[in-house]
Design a protein around this motif. Sequence first.
Motif, PDB file in Angstrom:
ATOM      1  N   ASP A 147       0.830  -1.203   0.000  1.00  0.00           N
ATOM      2  CA  ASP A 147       0.000   0.000   0.000  1.00  0.00           C
ATOM      3  C   ASP A 147       0.867   1.257   0.000  1.00  0.00           C
ATOM      4  N   GLY A 148       1.837   1.317   0.919  1.00  0.00           N
ATOM      5  CA  GLY A 148       2.714   2.496   0.970  1.00  0.00           C
ATOM      6  C   GLY A 148       3.501   2.685  -0.310  1.00  0.00           C
ATOM      7  N   TYR A 149       3.955   1.583  -0.901  1.00  0.00           N
ATOM      8  CA  TYR A 149       4.665   1.661  -2.180  1.00  0.00           C
ATOM      9  C   TYR A 149       3.772   2.262  -3.253  1.00  0.00           C
ATOM     10  N   ALA A 150       2.545   1.759  -3.358  1.00  0.00           N
ATOM     11  CA  ALA A 150       1.639   2.235  -4.407  1.00  0.00           C
ATOM     12  C   ALA A 150       1.305   3.705  -4.240  1.00  0.00           C
ATOM     13  N   ARG A 151       1.118   4.145  -3.000  1.00  0.00           N
ATOM     14  CA  ARG A 151       0.791   5.559  -2.782  1.00  0.00           C
ATOM     15  C   ARG A 151       1.899   6.478  -3.273  1.00  0.00           C
ATOM     16  N   MET A 152       3.151   6.050  -3.129  1.00  0.00           N
ATOM     17  CA  MET A 152       4.262   6.907  -3.525  1.00  0.00           C
ATOM     18  C   MET A 152       4.711   6.671  -4.962  1.00  0.00           C
ATOM     19  N   ALA A 201       9.583   3.779   1.437  1.00  0.00           N
ATOM     20  CA  ALA A 201      11.038   3.872   1.294  1.00  0.00           C
ATOM     21  C   ALA A 201      11.547   3.028   0.133  1.00  0.00           C
ATOM     22  N   VAL A 202      10.912   1.891  -0.133  1.00  0.00           N
ATOM     23  CA  VAL A 202      11.284   1.090  -1.302  1.00  0.00           C
ATOM     24  C   VAL A 202      10.937   1.847  -2.582  1.00  0.00           C
TER      25      VAL A 202
END
Length: 511
Positions: free
Chosen positions: A56-61, A393-394
């Motif tokens: 989820d965090g990856y997709a948002r960024m 961060a990824v």
Amino acid sequence: MNGAQAVIRTLVGGGVDVCFANPGTSEMHFVAALDDVRSMRAVLTLFEGVATGAADGYARMAGRPAATLLHLGPGLGNGIANLHNARRARSPLVNVVGDHALTHKRLDAPLESDVDALAGAVSGWVRRSLTTGEVGADVADAIAAAARGQVATLVLPADVSWGDGASVAAVPARRPAPHPAPEVVDDVARVLGSSTVLFLGGGAVGEAGLRAAAQVAAGTGSRLLAETFPARMARGAGVPDVLKLPYPPDAAREQLAGVQHLVLVGAVEPVAFFGYPGTDGRLVPSGCTVHVLATPAEDAVAALQQLAELAAPGATPAVADARRPGLPTGALELRTLAEVVGALLPEHAIVVDEALTSGRFLPGATVGAPPHDWLTLTGGAIGQGLPAATGAAVACPDRPVVSLQADGSAMYTVQALWTQAREGLDVTTVVCDNGAYAILAAELENVGATSGGERAGQLLDLGGPSLDFVALATGMGVPATRATTAEELATQFRTALAEPGPHLIDAVLPR
């Protein structure tokens, strides 16, 4: 080519080249195929909720999907909370769930479960691959479905993975989000004014959307509000400062009092998170008309730009001035914690905010900091912060990530720290350590449970024994320190930001 190889090659060909994984026996052919497709980055997590939250965090960024790899129904069940948050964030996510071989399903083995039903609770698209020959096409369809802003779950039986005769499939070109019809923009333009609020969400709270919305506000006198928990919001000096609708229902109703026209732009109509005795969960004032300028599936930025051109041509949007609080001294409390973050937040930081009750002063302290992005807990399922920071961060290795994390919810997915250490991710975690589920103490009163006494309080308290976040972090390879004063926090925060790799600061706050 076996099925697993076709799955990974189709994912990579479709732009999905990161997979957050917690595999088991049924996924071993997928794991083995990673050696054949080295362009797929596989990131191991120690708990499925970390994998789904990181995706989820990856997709948002990144603005594009990551994949997950989960093991059967129980593994999917462990990841569901953060898939729920991803669904509420409208994050594109390809969720691959291994399952028993088709020939083994009928035996009702101990790990057998209804994977499709579990997936349906949090996915906008679900498909079970039934043949090796079609698995590439199934993956391509999953990528296309995820690109529409949803969780797409592909159930992958083990024998479909190990079978031969698979082929890579091309992913259809992504269709741009539709623009609102001109008559919709015209209708909204007619109701703009001091009694109108533009309620912003989704792409509307990115920098371009905020500038267009602020231009509308400057030219028409309309007010702006953002949804309470946006998936990703641009903030900082030079960016329009837009207040978020408060979480407490009474405060939200106060913000909306007197509004005659509420215009939804990439957001849905606001409601209270919970029902309370004797109150209406709907927050829109009586007599207020709700208008939709752009649904969450439409291009909210284009809609706002069209509205600004029509209703406020030449108007200058107000933006936040560059300013920072001074570094505080003395006791470490909510206000001084926020002032330290505001004083030292680096340029282009990604802030992942799961501070919950400890974060009340953060918006004011960071509004004039250098430009940054702010990620929040979209679906309300706690345990999202540490994984989302990992995924962010990824996605953005050149940007510092600051994870502001409540202590209770940190324990839901604390294993994310191990993944941060293993991958060498530039994440600075500040644990807001007040030793309690403080938000529930307030909710105990809000729901009218006034008889709550000592035994009820024990279910809200994190003491006896107290959590040792320094030991937990160092045990997973993350350097950690403890701050008990504002000066200590400032020194430790500055050091953590300057050094590469992950760090954790246990910020001890009053109970």
